[in-house]
Design a protein around this motif. Structure first.
Motif, PDB file in Angstrom:
ATOM      1  N   GLY A   1      -1.700  -4.978   8.568  1.00 50.55           N
ATOM      2  CA  GLY A   1      -2.618  -3.847   8.592  1.00 50.55           C
ATOM      3  C   GLY A   1      -1.940  -2.498   8.536  1.00 50.55           C
ATOM      4  O   GLY A   1      -0.733  -2.367   8.787  1.00 50.55           O
ATOM      5  N   ASP A   2      -2.714  -1.479   8.225  1.00 55.82           N
ATOM      6  CA  ASP A   2      -2.204  -0.113   8.109  1.00 55.82           C
ATOM      7  C   ASP A   2      -1.423   0.291   9.362  1.00 55.82           C
ATOM      8  O   ASP A   2      -1.869   0.071  10.498  1.00 55.82           O
ATOM      9  CB  ASP A   2      -3.363   0.872   7.919  1.00 55.82           C
ATOM     10  N   GLY A   3      -0.258   0.883   9.128  1.00 54.50           N
ATOM     11  CA  GLY A   3       0.537   1.432  10.223  1.00 54.50           C
ATOM     12  C   GLY A   3       1.368   0.432  10.999  1.00 54.50           C
ATOM     13  O   GLY A   3       2.092   0.817  11.924  1.00 54.50           O
TER      14      GLY A   3
ATOM     15  N   SER B   1       4.096   2.736   2.290  1.00 57.16           N
ATOM     16  CA  SER B   1       4.703   1.622   3.011  1.00 57.16           C
ATOM     17  C   SER B   1       6.129   1.406   2.535  1.00 57.16           C
ATOM     18  O   SER B   1       6.472   1.709   1.390  1.00 57.16           O
ATOM     19  CB  SER B   1       3.890   0.340   2.830  1.00 57.16           C
TER      20      SER B   1
ATOM     21  N   GLY C   1       0.795  -1.223   0.000  1.00 63.20           N
ATOM     22  CA  GLY C   1       0.000   0.000   0.000  1.00 63.20           C
ATOM     23  C   GLY C   1       0.830   1.277   0.000  1.00 63.20           C
ATOM     24  O   GLY C   1       2.064   1.260   0.114  1.00 63.20           O
TER      25      GLY C   1
ATOM     26  N   GLY D   1      -0.632  -3.225   4.055  1.00 61.05           N
ATOM     27  CA  GLY D   1      -1.471  -2.031   4.015  1.00 61.05           C
ATOM     28  C   GLY D   1      -0.687  -0.748   3.815  1.00 61.05           C
ATOM     29  O   GLY D   1       0.467  -0.748   3.375  1.00 61.05           O
ATOM     30  N   LYS D   2      -1.299   0.361   4.185  1.00 63.79           N
ATOM     31  CA  LYS D   2      -0.679   1.676   4.047  1.00 63.79           C
ATOM     32  C   LYS D   2       0.194   1.993   5.263  1.00 63.79           C
ATOM     33  O   LYS D   2      -0.075   1.526   6.378  1.00 63.79           O
ATOM     34  CB  LYS D   2      -1.754   2.753   3.916  1.00 63.79           C
ATOM     35  N   ASP D   3       1.230   2.814   5.053  1.00 60.17           N
ATOM     36  CA  ASP D   3       2.083   3.324   6.137  1.00 60.17           C
ATOM     37  C   ASP D   3       2.699   2.207   6.983  1.00 60.17           C
ATOM     38  O   ASP D   3       2.884   2.346   8.193  1.00 60.17           O
ATOM     39  CB  ASP D   3       1.271   4.261   7.038  1.00 60.17           C
ATOM     40  N   VAL D   4       3.029   1.098   6.338  1.00 60.33           N
ATOM     41  CA  VAL D   4       3.628  -0.058   7.016  1.00 60.33           C
ATOM     42  C   VAL D   4       5.152  -0.008   6.848  1.00 60.33           C
ATOM     43  O   VAL D   4       5.655   0.432   5.815  1.00 60.33           O
ATOM     44  CB  VAL D   4       3.078  -1.376   6.431  1.00 60.33           C
TER      45      VAL D   4
ATOM     46  N   GLY E   1      -2.025  -2.680  13.788  1.00 60.18           N
ATOM     47  CA  GLY E   1      -1.110  -1.556  13.899  1.00 60.18           C
ATOM     48  C   GLY E   1      -0.111  -1.686  15.016  1.00 60.18           C
ATOM     49  O   GLY E   1       0.666  -0.776  15.250  1.00 60.18           O
TER      50      GLY E   1
END
Length: 382
Positions: free
Chosen positions: A353-355, A322, A319, A336-339, A376
Motif C-alpha cells: 500500500g501507499d507509503g 516509489s 506507483g 503503491g505510491k511513495d513506497v 502504510g
C-alpha cells in the motif's frame, strides 16, 4: 521403448525455509529472475543434455507447478515416446500420502520407472539454479564403471558444515560420506544430483522395503549403504555456477547475481538456453517520471517510480515516487505510491500500500509473502 537414462526431478519440497513465499505453492514453482520459475533450470538442463524423458515427482501444493509444466512443450520435452510426466503423490492403503524421503519417493514410483525401462536413472532436485550437462556426467559414470555417481561442488570449509561431504581417494572414488560435519575432511559438497544404475538401485530399494524400510533418503541412507556394500561410488566435480535457493537469503542473493553481466550463470548463452512457459503479455510501460538503472523489467510491467538493481517480474506495477532497490518482485505484485522497497523479496500478487516501507539489509532480507497485503506500516529489518 528402452531409455539410456531417465531423468527424475524431485519437486515435492514444501520449502519451509522460504516461509511466506511458499504458502500456496511448491518451492520449485517459486518465481526467479523475472521470467522463470526455479524448476525451469533443471528442466532446461535435461532438454539441453538430450534427456527426452523426465518424471517430475510432486507432493506439496502441486497445482501451480503442474500448470506451469503442462506437457513439457515449453522445454521441448513433449516427445511422443517420452516427454514430461508429472507424478502425483501416491495413496497407500493405510491412508499415508507423504513420501518419507528422497529414496522413498523413488521407491513409490518404481512402476513408472520400469515402464520407461532405463539403464540409468538421473535423480535431480527441482530447487537449484545452475547449468549442467548431464550427458557429460553420464559419460564419466560409464568410464568409471560406477554403480552410483554423485555430483559434487567445492565449497568453503565453513559452508561444508551445512552439506553432505564426500571424501574421495586419488581416483575420485568416494570412500566416506559425512552429513554436515563439524570438522569436514574435504570440501566436496553433494549437489543432490545422482546417476544410478537402475537395476542395482531398484534391488536395494525393494530389499529395504521388503524388510525394515530403512532406505528413506539418498544422502542419509542410500549412499552409506552403497559404501558399506563396497559399491563403486564416484564423485563428479562441477565447477560452474550453482546455488541451492532454499532460504530467503540464498534466493535473494541468486536473483541479485542474476543481474550481473559477469555472472558465471551466463543466462544469455544461446547454446544453453533456459526455457520457460511463454506468456502473452503487453510490453512494459515506463512513465516519464520513471527512473531505471541496472535492473531487469519484463513484459507487462508498469513503472512510475525509481527501480535500481532490481528485478520486476511479469505484470508488476510500481506507483509514483516509489523506490525499489536491490530487490526482486514476483509476478502480479502491486506497489503503491511513495513506497520504499530495499533488500527485499516481494511475493506473487502481493499488494504494498501507499507509503509502506519494506526494508531489509545485507544481513536479513525483508519479505512480503504470496498475496500478502501491507499498508502504510513499517516492515524494516535492522
Amino acid at each position: 521403448m528402452k531409455h539410456d537414462m531417465l531423468g527424475i526431478i524431485l519437486a515435492g519440497g514444501q520449502g519451509t525455509r522460504l516461509g511466506k513465499l511458499t504458502k500456496s505453492t511448491a518451492k520449485p514453482a517459486v518465481p526467479f529472475g523475472g521470467r522463470y520459475r526455479i524448476i525451469d533450470f533443471t528442466l532446461s538442463n535435461c532438454a539441453n543434455s538430450g534427456i527426452d524423458t523426465v518424471g517430475v515427482i510432486t507432493q506439496y501444493k502441486p497445482l501451480e507447478l503442474n500448470a506451469h509444466i503442462g506437457n513439457g512443450a515449453s522445454w521441448g520435452l513433449n516427445e511422443q515416446n517420452g516427454g514430461v510426466t508429472v507424478l502425483q503423490p501416491y495413496s497407500a492403503s493405510d491412508g499415508e500420502k507423504w513420501f518419507k524421503g528422497t529414496a522413498h519417493a523413488i521407491y513409490q514410483n518404481i512402476e513408472y520407472i520400469d515402464r520407461m525401462n532405463p539403464t540409468y536413472v538421473l535423480i535431480l532436485s527441482g530447487d537449484h539454479i545452475y547449468k549442467m550437462d548431464y550427458e557429460a556426467m553420464l559419460a564419466y559414470h560409464q568410464a568409471k564403471k560406477a554403480s552410483l555417481t554423485v555430483g559434487v561442488i567445492p565449497v568453503t570449509n565453513e559452508e561444508a558444515k551445512r552439506f553432505g561431504i564426500m571424501n574421495t581417494d586419488e581416483t575420485e572414488r568416494i570412500i566416506q560420506f559425512e552429513e554436515k560435519p563439524e570438522q569436514p575432511k574435504s570440501n566436496l559438497a553433494s549437489m543432490g544430483i545422482y546417476i544410478f544404475n537402475w537395476a542395482t538401485l531398484k534391488k536395494y530399494l525393494q530389499d529395504s522395503y521388503a524388510t525394515d524400510g530403512s532406505l528413506e533418503d539418498f544422502g542419509h541412507d542410500v549412499i552409506p549403504a552403497y559404501l558399506e556394500h563396497n559399491e563403486a561410488v564416484f564423485a563428479y566435480a562441477f565447477d560452474g555456477y550453482w546455488r541451492d535457493v532454499g532460504t530467503i537469503y540464498s534466493l535473494w542473493q541468486s536473483n541479485m547475481e542474476f543481474l550481473s553481466p559477469n555472472s558465471t550463470l551466463n543466462i544469455g548463452d544461446l547454446n544453453w538456453r533456459i526455457y520457460s512457459k511463454a506468456l502473452a503479455l503487453p510490453p512494459m510501460l515506463l512513465t516519464e517520471s520513471a527512473k531505471v538503472k541496472n535492473s531487469m523489467i519484463v513484459d507487462g510491467c508498469y513503472v512510475a517510480g525509481t527501480v535500481t538493481h532490481s528485478i520486476l517480474s511479469q505484470n508488476v506495477k510500481v506507483g509514483e515516487n516509489s523506490v525499489v532497490k536491490d530487490s526482486m518482485v514476483m509476478p502480479n505484485a502491486v506497489i503503491g505510491k511513495d513506497v520504499v522497497i530495499d533488500h527485499a523479496l516481494i511475493g506473487e500478487r502481493a499488494i504494498i500500500g501507499d507509503g509502506a516501507r519494506v526494508v531489509g539489509s545485507n544481513e536479513e532480507i525483508a519479505v512480503a509473502g504470496y498475496r500478502e497485503v501491507l499498508g502504510g506500516e513499517q516492515h524494516e529489518k535492522e
